[in-house]
Scaffold this motif. Structure first.
Motif, PDB file in Angstrom:
ATOM      1  N   TYR A 145      43.386  58.897   3.396  1.00  0.00           N
ATOM      2  CA  TYR A 145      43.306  60.068   4.270  1.00  0.00           C
ATOM      3  C   TYR A 145      42.014  60.056   5.081  1.00  0.00           C
ATOM      4  O   TYR A 145      42.006  60.418   6.261  1.00  0.00           O
ATOM      5  CB  TYR A 145      43.397  61.357   3.453  1.00  0.00           C
ATOM      6  N   ARG A 146      40.918  59.624   4.461  1.00  0.00           N
ATOM      7  CA  ARG A 146      39.646  59.552   5.185  1.00  0.00           C
ATOM      8  C   ARG A 146      39.692  58.497   6.288  1.00  0.00           C
ATOM      9  O   ARG A 146      39.109  58.674   7.359  1.00  0.00           O
ATOM     10  CB  ARG A 146      38.508  59.237   4.209  1.00  0.00           C
ATOM     11  N   LEU A 147      40.387  57.400   6.026  1.00  0.00           N
ATOM     12  CA  LEU A 147      40.430  56.296   6.989  1.00  0.00           C
ATOM     13  C   LEU A 147      41.519  56.471   8.047  1.00  0.00           C
ATOM     14  O   LEU A 147      41.341  56.066   9.199  1.00  0.00           O
ATOM     15  CB  LEU A 147      40.660  54.974   6.242  1.00  0.00           C
ATOM     16  N   ASP A 148      42.664  57.040   7.638  1.00  0.00           N
ATOM     17  CA  ASP A 148      43.813  57.151   8.537  1.00  0.00           C
ATOM     18  C   ASP A 148      44.644  58.366   8.123  1.00  0.00           C
ATOM     19  O   ASP A 148      45.662  58.226   7.446  1.00  0.00           O
ATOM     20  CB  ASP A 148      44.646  55.867   8.465  1.00  0.00           C
ATOM     21  N   PRO A 149      44.216  59.577   8.525  1.00  0.00           N
ATOM     22  CA  PRO A 149      44.922  60.797   8.102  1.00  0.00           C
ATOM     23  C   PRO A 149      46.406  60.786   8.445  1.00  0.00           C
ATOM     24  O   PRO A 149      47.231  61.269   7.668  1.00  0.00           O
ATOM     25  CB  PRO A 149      44.180  61.903   8.864  1.00  0.00           C
ATOM     26  N   LYS A 150      46.734  60.229   9.596  1.00  0.00           N
ATOM     27  CA  LYS A 150      48.135  60.228  10.020  1.00  0.00           C
ATOM     28  C   LYS A 150      49.004  59.407   9.062  1.00  0.00           C
ATOM     29  O   LYS A 150      50.111  59.820   8.700  1.00  0.00           O
ATOM     30  CB  LYS A 150      48.246  59.664  11.438  1.00  0.00           C
ATOM     31  N   ILE A 155      52.767  59.367   3.761  1.00  0.00           N
ATOM     32  CA  ILE A 155      52.992  58.664   2.495  1.00  0.00           C
ATOM     33  C   ILE A 155      52.692  59.604   1.333  1.00  0.00           C
ATOM     34  O   ILE A 155      51.606  60.186   1.273  1.00  0.00           O
ATOM     35  CB  ILE A 155      52.107  57.399   2.398  1.00  0.00           C
ATOM     36  N   HIS A 156      53.616  59.724   0.409  1.00  0.00           N
ATOM     37  CA  HIS A 156      53.400  60.583  -0.754  1.00  0.00           C
ATOM     38  C   HIS A 156      52.286  59.999  -1.610  1.00  0.00           C
ATOM     39  O   HIS A 156      52.158  58.776  -1.749  1.00  0.00           O
ATOM     40  CB  HIS A 156      54.688  60.689  -1.578  1.00  0.00           C
ATOM     41  N   ARG A 162      52.791  51.721  -1.243  1.00  0.00           N
ATOM     42  CA  ARG A 162      52.607  51.912   0.201  1.00  0.00           C
ATOM     43  C   ARG A 162      51.184  52.319   0.546  1.00  0.00           C
ATOM     44  O   ARG A 162      50.654  51.907   1.585  1.00  0.00           O
ATOM     45  CB  ARG A 162      53.596  52.963   0.730  1.00  0.00           C
ATOM     46  N   ILE A 163      50.566  53.113  -0.310  1.00  0.00           N
ATOM     47  CA  ILE A 163      49.176  53.504  -0.051  1.00  0.00           C
ATOM     48  C   ILE A 163      48.284  52.269  -0.041  1.00  0.00           C
ATOM     49  O   ILE A 163      47.460  52.074   0.868  1.00  0.00           O
ATOM     50  CB  ILE A 163      48.687  54.499  -1.129  1.00  0.00           C
ATOM     51  N   ILE A 164      48.458  51.421  -1.042  1.00  0.00           N
ATOM     52  CA  ILE A 164      47.619  50.227  -1.140  1.00  0.00           C
ATOM     53  C   ILE A 164      47.897  49.269   0.013  1.00  0.00           C
ATOM     54  O   ILE A 164      46.977  48.661   0.575  1.00  0.00           O
ATOM     55  CB  ILE A 164      47.823  49.534  -2.504  1.00  0.00           C
ATOM     56  N   ARG A 165      49.162  49.167   0.414  1.00  0.00           N
ATOM     57  CA  ARG A 165      49.471  48.295   1.562  1.00  0.00           C
ATOM     58  C   ARG A 165      48.801  48.822   2.829  1.00  0.00           C
ATOM     59  O   ARG A 165      48.243  48.051   3.626  1.00  0.00           O
ATOM     60  CB  ARG A 165      50.980  48.187   1.774  1.00  0.00           C
ATOM     61  N   ALA A 166      48.839  50.140   3.018  1.00  0.00           N
ATOM     62  CA  ALA A 166      48.198  50.727   4.193  1.00  0.00           C
ATOM     63  C   ALA A 166      46.696  50.457   4.173  1.00  0.00           C
ATOM     64  O   ALA A 166      46.101  50.088   5.195  1.00  0.00           O
ATOM     65  CB  ALA A 166      48.471  52.226   4.242  1.00  0.00           C
ATOM     66  N   LEU A 167      46.068  50.637   3.008  1.00  0.00           N
ATOM     67  CA  LEU A 167      44.638  50.366   2.879  1.00  0.00           C
ATOM     68  C   LEU A 167      44.337  48.891   3.136  1.00  0.00           C
ATOM     69  O   LEU A 167      43.327  48.545   3.760  1.00  0.00           O
ATOM     70  CB  LEU A 167      44.154  50.765   1.486  1.00  0.00           C
ATOM     71  N   SER A 178      48.745  53.587  10.760  1.00  0.00           N
ATOM     72  CA  SER A 178      49.680  54.441  11.506  1.00  0.00           C
ATOM     73  C   SER A 178      49.976  53.891  12.884  1.00  0.00           C
ATOM     74  O   SER A 178      51.020  54.192  13.459  1.00  0.00           O
ATOM     75  CB  SER A 178      49.122  55.863  11.625  1.00  0.00           C
ATOM     76  N   SER A 179      49.075  53.089  13.439  1.00  0.00           N
ATOM     77  CA  SER A 179      49.319  52.541  14.776  1.00  0.00           C
ATOM     78  C   SER A 179      50.521  51.616  14.773  1.00  0.00           C
ATOM     79  O   SER A 179      51.225  51.477  15.776  1.00  0.00           O
ATOM     80  CB  SER A 179      48.081  51.788  15.284  1.00  0.00           C
ATOM     81  N   LEU A 180      50.792  50.973  13.607  1.00  0.00           N
ATOM     82  CA  LEU A 180      51.965  50.107  13.501  1.00  0.00           C
ATOM     83  C   LEU A 180      53.241  50.925  13.509  1.00  0.00           C
ATOM     84  O   LEU A 180      54.259  50.515  14.057  1.00  0.00           O
ATOM     85  CB  LEU A 180      51.876  49.278  12.225  1.00  0.00           C
ATOM     86  N   GLN A 181      53.191  52.106  12.869  1.00  0.00           N
ATOM     87  CA  GLN A 181      54.350  52.982  12.874  1.00  0.00           C
ATOM     88  C   GLN A 181      54.596  53.537  14.271  1.00  0.00           C
ATOM     89  O   GLN A 181      55.734  53.640  14.729  1.00  0.00           O
ATOM     90  CB  GLN A 181      54.138  54.140  11.886  1.00  0.00           C
ATOM     91  N   ASP A 182      53.513  53.892  14.971  1.00  0.00           N
ATOM     92  CA  ASP A 182      53.647  54.409  16.340  1.00  0.00           C
ATOM     93  C   ASP A 182      54.264  53.369  17.258  1.00  0.00           C
ATOM     94  O   ASP A 182      55.009  53.686  18.173  1.00  0.00           O
ATOM     95  CB  ASP A 182      52.279  54.825  16.889  1.00  0.00           C
ATOM     96  N   GLU A 183      53.950  52.105  16.986  1.00  0.00           N
ATOM     97  CA  GLU A 183      54.462  51.031  17.828  1.00  0.00           C
ATOM     98  C   GLU A 183      55.985  51.026  17.838  1.00  0.00           C
ATOM     99  O   GLU A 183      56.620  50.868  18.876  1.00  0.00           O
ATOM    100  CB  GLU A 183      53.937  49.689  17.314  1.00  0.00           C
TER     101      GLU A 183
END
Length: 312
Positions: A145-150, A155-156, A162-167, A178-183
């Protein structure tokens, strides 16, 4: 004009392989596998890999192409599948994508990576898992959340994987996950795709899955899993497939064979449920069919695909 392709998706044991061959035979097509495990040589039974007889002389791509020692990512699939589609279309044939690995299919259709191209860092993942074990899943969710709130909001906090993959993506690329999801949301589909979804009654599907596992065991899945474990470590990507990883504890004497087989069935049923959820929630304009209970409707389905291919 975007190339026209036919895509067949759905849960395991619902008849995707056979339908792919039928469509390719009738409509001058070639099949491209969209399965993350069938790419491996030697993993035949546990992946329900299409046999030579089942292929009925239809060319199949991205099957039996790499060693079990090699990693295979969504970015690898995306690149290879795009090349095969281009070649098949150039030869005047119809690409028929068949598979149940939702991330692979989505990344191909929308030409996005979802982090697949970012380097993987096992040590970083292990560190984050250790942190979650010690302080709870919320600790790593708050870090995200601190690094990428969106990304965190989507992600629950209990979805540790998924949290670890995002990190990991953020750590390795320096870019927000989140920029990958926006893409995906902003990018037009790369192909003009007719997406066919196969499904059936859930109770019936689970019965088919259980029966398929029994048939796999009769066909020699135990020996195939033994061979795999002699080739690679249990943590290798090729060893993580359902049907293999559940048998490793049996080889170590930690569970009975009956318990291992039941675990394969349970994990296969859970995977089928996740597949259905993915395809229903992530894909638009899917044409859903139940060929298990209504096999006679395949003629109508075939007509729909023909009309799609003829439309400019």
């Amino acid at each position: 004009m975007k190339p026209k392709i036919v895509v067949i998706v759905g849960p395991t044991a619902v008849g995707k392989t056979r339908l792919g061959v039928d469509i390719a035979k009738q409509l001058n097509g070639e099949v491209i596998s969209g399965d993350s495990m069938q790419i491996y040589k030697g993993l035949d039974i546990g992946t329900a890999k299409v046999t030579k007889e089942e292929m009925q002389r239809i060319p199949h791509h991205l099957i039996d192409e790499i060693s079990v020692h090699e990693p295979y990512s969504v970015a690898d699939f995306q690149r290879e599948a795009q090349q095969r589609i281009q070649d098949i279309c150039f030869r005047g044939k119809v690409p028929v994508i068949v598979g149940g690995t939702g991330l692979y299919i989505e990344s191909l259709l929308y030409n996005v990576s979802h982090g697949g191209e970012s380097p993987q860092n096992p040590a970083f993942r292990e560190e984050q898992n250790r942190l979650a074990d010690e302080k709870g899943n919320r600790s790593i969710w708050e870090k995200l959340y601190r690094l990428d709130p969106k990304a965190a909001e989507a992600i629950h906090e209990n979805n540790r994987r998924r949290i670890i993959r995002a990190l990991e993506v953020i750590h390795e690329t320096g870019k927000p996950y989140s920029s990958l999801q926006d893409e995906k949301k902003t990018k037009e589909p790369f192909y003009d795709a007719q997406i066919i979804g196969l499904t059936t009654d859930r109770t019936l599907l689970y019965e088919r899955i259980n029966h398929r596992v029994d048939l796999m065991m009769e066909a020699g899945l135990l020996e195939e899993a033994k061979w795999l474990l002699k080739q690679v470590e249990p943590g290798a990507q090729s060893a993580k497939g359902i049907g293999y990883k559940e048998l490793f504890p049996y080889f170590e004497g930690r569970v009975s064979l009956e318990e291992a087989v039941e675990q394969i069935k349970q994990n296969s049923r859970r995977y089928a449920k996740r597949q259905l959820t993915w395809f229903r929630n992530r894909f638009e304009s899917v044409s859903w069919w139940d060929l298990v209970q209504r096999p006679e409707s395949e003629a109508e389905l075939m007509e729909e695909v023909k009309n799609f291919l003829q439309t400019k």
